[in-house]
Design a protein around this motif. Structure first.
Motif, PDB file in Angstrom:
ATOM      1  N   MET A   1     -11.292  -2.957  -0.872  1.00 25.74           N
ATOM      2  CA  MET A   1     -10.184  -2.573  -0.013  1.00 25.74           C
ATOM      3  C   MET A   1      -8.915  -2.353  -0.846  1.00 25.74           C
ATOM      4  SD  MET A   1      -9.223  -4.495   3.468  1.00 25.74           S
ATOM      5  CE  MET A   1      -7.867  -5.444   2.855  1.00 25.74           C
ATOM      6  N   ILE A   2      -8.635  -3.297  -1.781  1.00 28.03           N
ATOM      7  CA  ILE A   2      -7.439  -3.169  -2.601  1.00 28.03           C
ATOM      8  C   ILE A   2      -7.805  -2.380  -3.854  1.00 28.03           C
ATOM      9  CG2 ILE A   2      -5.785  -4.458  -3.978  1.00 28.03           C
ATOM     10  CD1 ILE A   2      -6.627  -6.751  -1.786  1.00 28.03           C
ATOM     11  N   SER A   3      -7.007  -1.332  -4.145  1.00 22.68           N
ATOM     12  CA  SER A   3      -7.330  -0.480  -5.277  1.00 22.68           C
ATOM     13  C   SER A   3      -7.192  -1.252  -6.592  1.00 22.68           C
ATOM     14  CB  SER A   3      -6.370   0.707  -5.274  1.00 22.68           C
ATOM     15  OG  SER A   3      -6.303   1.247  -6.552  1.00 22.68           O
ATOM     16  N   PHE A  61      -2.260  -4.180   2.766  1.00 26.18           N
ATOM     17  CA  PHE A  61      -2.240  -3.332   1.574  1.00 26.18           C
ATOM     18  C   PHE A  61      -2.619  -1.882   1.900  1.00 26.18           C
ATOM     19  CE2 PHE A  61      -2.537  -7.513  -0.364  1.00 26.18           C
ATOM     20  CZ  PHE A  61      -1.731  -7.398  -1.474  1.00 26.18           C
ATOM     21  N   GLU A  62      -3.233  -1.654   3.047  1.00 28.08           N
ATOM     22  CA  GLU A  62      -3.629  -0.289   3.423  1.00 28.08           C
ATOM     23  C   GLU A  62      -2.413   0.631   3.536  1.00 28.08           C
ATOM     24  OE1 GLU A  62      -6.653   1.349   3.850  1.00 28.08           O
ATOM     25  OE2 GLU A  62      -7.121  -0.427   2.655  1.00 28.08           O
ATOM     26  N   ASN A  63      -1.268   0.064   3.990  1.00 24.97           N
ATOM     27  CA  ASN A  63      -0.067   0.878   4.176  1.00 24.97           C
ATOM     28  C   ASN A  63       0.779   1.018   2.917  1.00 24.97           C
ATOM     29  OD1 ASN A  63      -0.756   1.212   6.824  1.00 24.97           O
ATOM     30  ND2 ASN A  63       0.452  -0.546   7.530  1.00 24.97           N
ATOM     31  N   ASN A  64       0.385   0.347   1.855  1.00 25.41           N
ATOM     32  CA  ASN A  64       1.153   0.413   0.601  1.00 25.41           C
ATOM     33  C   ASN A  64       0.180   0.051  -0.518  1.00 25.41           C
ATOM     34  OD1 ASN A  64       3.306   0.586  -1.202  1.00 25.41           O
ATOM     35  ND2 ASN A  64       4.155  -1.427  -0.684  1.00 25.41           N
ATOM     36  N   LYS A  65      -0.769   0.944  -0.730  1.00 22.78           N
ATOM     37  CA  LYS A  65      -1.887   0.624  -1.640  1.00 22.78           C
ATOM     38  C   LYS A  65      -1.393   0.285  -3.043  1.00 22.78           C
ATOM     39  CE  LYS A  65      -5.833   2.874   0.450  1.00 22.78           C
ATOM     40  NZ  LYS A  65      -5.236   3.673   1.547  1.00 22.78           N
ATOM     41  N   GLN A  66      -1.975  -0.748  -3.625  1.00 19.12           N
ATOM     42  CA  GLN A  66      -1.601  -1.168  -4.970  1.00 19.12           C
ATOM     43  C   GLN A  66      -1.674   0.005  -5.934  1.00 19.12           C
ATOM     44  OE1 GLN A  66      -1.056  -4.563  -6.661  1.00 19.12           O
ATOM     45  NE2 GLN A  66       0.002  -4.489  -4.714  1.00 19.12           N
ATOM     46  N   ASP A  67      -0.576   0.251  -6.637  1.00 17.79           N
ATOM     47  CA  ASP A  67      -0.494   1.391  -7.527  1.00 17.79           C
ATOM     48  C   ASP A  67       0.380   0.991  -8.712  1.00 17.79           C
ATOM     49  OD1 ASP A  67      -0.414   4.740  -7.465  1.00 17.79           O
ATOM     50  OD2 ASP A  67       1.269   3.760  -8.478  1.00 17.79           O
ATOM     51  N   PHE A  68      -0.144   1.174  -9.902  1.00 18.71           N
ATOM     52  CA  PHE A  68       0.548   0.682 -11.091  1.00 18.71           C
ATOM     53  C   PHE A  68       1.934   1.295 -11.246  1.00 18.71           C
ATOM     54  CE2 PHE A  68       1.453   0.685 -15.697  1.00 18.71           C
ATOM     55  CZ  PHE A  68       1.551  -0.680 -15.859  1.00 18.71           C
ATOM     56  N   LYS A  69       2.089   2.585 -10.944  1.00 16.86           N
ATOM     57  CA  LYS A  69       3.380   3.262 -11.147  1.00 16.86           C
ATOM     58  C   LYS A  69       4.410   2.800 -10.100  1.00 16.86           C
ATOM     59  CE  LYS A  69       2.246   5.468 -14.789  1.00 16.86           C
ATOM     60  NZ  LYS A  69       1.621   6.762 -14.891  1.00 16.86           N
ATOM     61  N   LYS A  70       3.947   2.594  -8.886  1.00 15.08           N
ATOM     62  CA  LYS A  70       4.869   2.090  -7.849  1.00 15.08           C
ATOM     63  C   LYS A  70       5.292   0.656  -8.179  1.00 15.08           C
ATOM     64  CE  LYS A  70       3.113   5.201  -4.395  1.00 15.08           C
ATOM     65  NZ  LYS A  70       2.022   5.450  -3.479  1.00 15.08           N
ATOM     66  N   PHE A  71       4.326  -0.106  -8.646  1.00 17.86           N
ATOM     67  CA  PHE A  71       4.610  -1.476  -9.083  1.00 17.86           C
ATOM     68  C   PHE A  71       5.647  -1.462 -10.218  1.00 17.86           C
ATOM     69  CE2 PHE A  71       3.744  -4.355 -12.606  1.00 17.86           C
ATOM     70  CZ  PHE A  71       3.954  -5.595 -12.024  1.00 17.86           C
ATOM     71  N   THR A  72       5.467  -0.536 -11.187  1.00 18.42           N
ATOM     72  CA  THR A  72       6.365  -0.450 -12.341  1.00 18.42           C
ATOM     73  C   THR A  72       7.790  -0.147 -11.894  1.00 18.42           C
ATOM     74  OG1 THR A  72       4.543   0.281 -13.699  1.00 18.42           O
ATOM     75  CG2 THR A  72       6.743   0.736 -14.556  1.00 18.42           C
ATOM     76  N   GLU A 143       8.569  -5.582   3.693  1.00 16.46           N
ATOM     77  CA  GLU A 143       9.138  -4.281   3.324  1.00 16.46           C
ATOM     78  C   GLU A 143      10.550  -4.068   3.868  1.00 16.46           C
ATOM     79  OE1 GLU A 143       6.152  -1.329   4.213  1.00 16.46           O
ATOM     80  OE2 GLU A 143       4.706  -2.484   3.048  1.00 16.46           O
ATOM     81  N   VAL A 144      11.035  -4.949   4.738  1.00 17.06           N
ATOM     82  CA  VAL A 144      12.458  -4.875   5.107  1.00 17.06           C
ATOM     83  C   VAL A 144      13.243  -6.023   4.476  1.00 17.06           C
ATOM     84  CG1 VAL A 144      12.053  -3.650   7.264  1.00 17.06           C
ATOM     85  CG2 VAL A 144      12.229  -6.138   7.290  1.00 17.06           C
ATOM     86  N   LEU A 192      11.969   0.196  -1.006  1.00 16.26           N
ATOM     87  CA  LEU A 192      11.455  -1.008  -0.352  1.00 16.26           C
ATOM     88  C   LEU A 192       9.959  -1.193  -0.591  1.00 16.26           C
ATOM     89  CD1 LEU A 192      13.534  -0.700   2.939  1.00 16.26           C
ATOM     90  CD2 LEU A 192      13.889  -2.329   1.073  1.00 16.26           C
ATOM     91  N   LYS A 193       9.210  -0.090  -0.530  1.00 16.32           N
ATOM     92  CA  LYS A 193       7.754  -0.192  -0.779  1.00 16.32           C
ATOM     93  C   LYS A 193       7.484  -0.630  -2.209  1.00 16.32           C
ATOM     94  CE  LYS A 193       5.759   2.034   2.965  1.00 16.32           C
ATOM     95  NZ  LYS A 193       4.692   1.555   3.802  1.00 16.32           N
ATOM     96  N   SER A 194       8.293  -0.119  -3.155  1.00 18.10           N
ATOM     97  CA  SER A 194       8.070  -0.474  -4.557  1.00 18.10           C
ATOM     98  C   SER A 194       8.419  -1.935  -4.812  1.00 18.10           C
ATOM     99  CB  SER A 194       8.893   0.424  -5.476  1.00 18.10           C
ATOM    100  OG  SER A 194       8.498   1.760  -5.296  1.00 18.10           O
ATOM    101  N   LEU A 195       9.527  -2.398  -4.224  1.00 20.19           N
ATOM    102  CA  LEU A 195       9.854  -3.821  -4.379  1.00 20.19           C
ATOM    103  C   LEU A 195       8.733  -4.682  -3.802  1.00 20.19           C
ATOM    104  CD1 LEU A 195      13.690  -3.945  -3.619  1.00 20.19           C
ATOM    105  CD2 LEU A 195      12.586  -4.702  -5.740  1.00 20.19           C
ATOM    106  N   ALA A 196       8.155  -4.238  -2.683  1.00 18.55           N
ATOM    107  CA  ALA A 196       7.035  -4.987  -2.088  1.00 18.55           C
ATOM    108  C   ALA A 196       5.840  -4.986  -3.041  1.00 18.55           C
ATOM    109  CB  ALA A 196       6.649  -4.400  -0.733  1.00 18.55           C
ATOM    110  N   GLN A 197       5.579  -3.852  -3.689  1.00 27.00           N
ATOM    111  CA  GLN A 197       4.478  -3.783  -4.660  1.00 27.00           C
ATOM    112  C   GLN A 197       4.648  -4.866  -5.726  1.00 27.00           C
ATOM    113  OE1 GLN A 197       1.942  -1.284  -5.653  1.00 27.00           O
ATOM    114  NE2 GLN A 197       2.062  -0.097  -3.776  1.00 27.00           N
TER     115      GLN A 197
END
Ligand code: HEC
Ligand code: HEC
Length: 356
Positions: A1-3, A61-72, A143-144, A192-197
């Motif tokens: 489920m989680i990338s 995590f479906e609405n903000n899939k783990q992604d290395f670049k967003k996390f970065t 995310e808020v 906000l999504k990136s901070l959540a990542q």
């Protein structure tokens, strides 16, 4: 489920190898200079990790899939004082990796212009399992969540519109936004999504307690005695393996409530003086304690449960008689609490301040 796609990582990994060599030198020198924990090479692959003895995370995590670049991008934002009105305060100013993502050992962490609020900065580990945020649970979505500190006049005192302007003007962020989202456009959603990542990745699961759970180590006799006492006297509220049940309770700190806690959110009189049960992971590193940071030592906390519990109508029934503890029981409980220290999150490369 989680990338757990690590393909994007190869180029970053090459850069990292060079950086790591440098870090080893830095680490060695900083060990000589001070006792602060040195950041070491990534000890684990990047990616969200939930041990099998943890419950399922509540974050979707479906609405903000783990992604290395967003996390970065999120990691850069988390450490960047540019997000505050006077450029002096970042999220990490009050949630420092060197302090298990809690405040810098002050009761109330200063924000811009050294102003302080009324509450102690909590350790923000294992948020993926948390159904609500803040001591009173006033925020129910991660995310808020950052909007509160970003705009709070005694924290970062900035408007989202102004943050967007500042990020748009930055070459560094143009690149980070493009890499994460395909275009340079800076929006509050992307921030906000990136901070959540980033925050989802602050997972504490490698303390001695965790290693014991996985059968890798065993407790000493004292730690084991402390663990048994903890299970009898504390775990109804500080429930394993996250060491909180996320409920709101009054643990008897006060007779009158200068901070009304959960009541501020629900306006129900039976919520007066109730606060979210905090996790006890890394607790020996996250002093001072309680919503207002009133206790500086763990001994003061145990003495509170032993003799200091105040009776009011909202006191949790489990604490009607306090929690009587002898001196040796206190020593044993502290020995157990020490097993909740997770040095990995202090030194984890991915959670440390990025070197651009
Ligand atoms: C000036 C200090 C300060 C700064 C800067 C700060 N925080 Fe906090 N943070 C706090 C305090 C204090 C609380 C508890 C507030 C409350 O309960 O009312 C908190 C609570 C939180 C929580 C809730 C944790 C939980 O388990 O309930 C999260 C998540 C969080 N902060 C993330 C952030 C992020 C992300 C940033 C940067 C955008 C940030 N904080 C900046 C002091 C700070
Ligand atoms: C009835 C539920 C309950 C029981 C039982 C309980 N606690 Fe707590 N504990 C809480 C609540 C609620 C808070 C936060 C109170 C506040 O800040 O207003 C808290 C706070 C703490 C803190 C402060 C953590 C921080 O980060 O600020 C420590 C340490 C702690 N408890 C340890 C213990 C230990 C050790 C035991 C057993 C001897 C225990 N607790 C039993 C509900 C409980």
């Amino acid at each position: 489920m989680i990338s757990t796609d690590h393909l994007n990582l190869s180029t970053s990994m090459n850069k990292l190898k060079t950086i790591s060599k440098l870090l080893v030198v830095l680490a060695a020198s900083s060990l000589v200079l001070s006792c602060r924990k040195a950041i070491v090479e990534p000890y684990k692959k990047w990616g969200f990790n939930s041990p099998d003895y943890f419950p399922a995370p509540v974050y979707n995590f479906e609405n903000n899939k783990q992604d290395f670049k967003k996390f970065t991008l999120g990691r850069a934002l988390f450490y960047d004082p540019l997000l505050s009105s006077d450029g002096t305060v970042s999220c990490a100013s009050c949630h420092a990796n060197s302090h298990a993502f809690a405040g810098h050992n002050t009761a109330l962490s200063p924000g811009v212009n050294n102003l302080v609020g009324t509450r102690n900065s909590p350790s923000i580990v294992n948020l993926a399992w948390s159904p609500s945020f803040m001591w009173d649970g006033g925020i129910n979505h991660i995310e808020v969540m950052p909007i509160a500190p970003l705009t709070n006049p005694v924290e970062m005192n900035e408007s989202l519109a102004n943050i967007i302007l500042k990020l748009k003007a930055s070459e560094r962020y143009k690149k980070l936004f493009r890499e994460a989202y395909g275009t340079e456009e800076v929006t509050d959603q992307r921030i906000l999504k990136s901070l959540a990542q980033f925050m989802m990745m602050i997972v504490s699961n490698n303390s001695k307690y965790d290693q014991m759970k996985r059968g890798e180590v065993s407790f000493t006799a004292t730690e084991q005695q402390g663990y048994s006492l903890f299970q009898q006297k504390c775990s109804q509220c500080h429930t394993e393996p996250l060491f909180t049940d996320y409920s709101f309770r009054n643990n008897g700190l006060d007779l009158t409530f200068s901070d009304q806690g959960r009541y501020l959110i629900t306006q129900q009189s039976n919520d007066l003086g109730k606060f979210k049960v905090p996790t006890l992971r890394n607790v020996l590193m996250t002093y001072p304690y309680m919503h207002d940071g009133r206790f500086y030592t763990i001994n003061q906390v145990l003495e509170h449960y032993n003799t200091g519990v105040k009776h009011t109508s909202t006191l949790d029934p489990l604490l009607d008689n306090g929690i009587p503890l002898t001196a040796s029981e206190k020593t044993q409980i502290i020995a157990f609490l020490r097993t909740l220290n997770d040095d990995n999150i202090l030194t984890d490369y991915w959670l440390s301040e990025p070197k651009e």
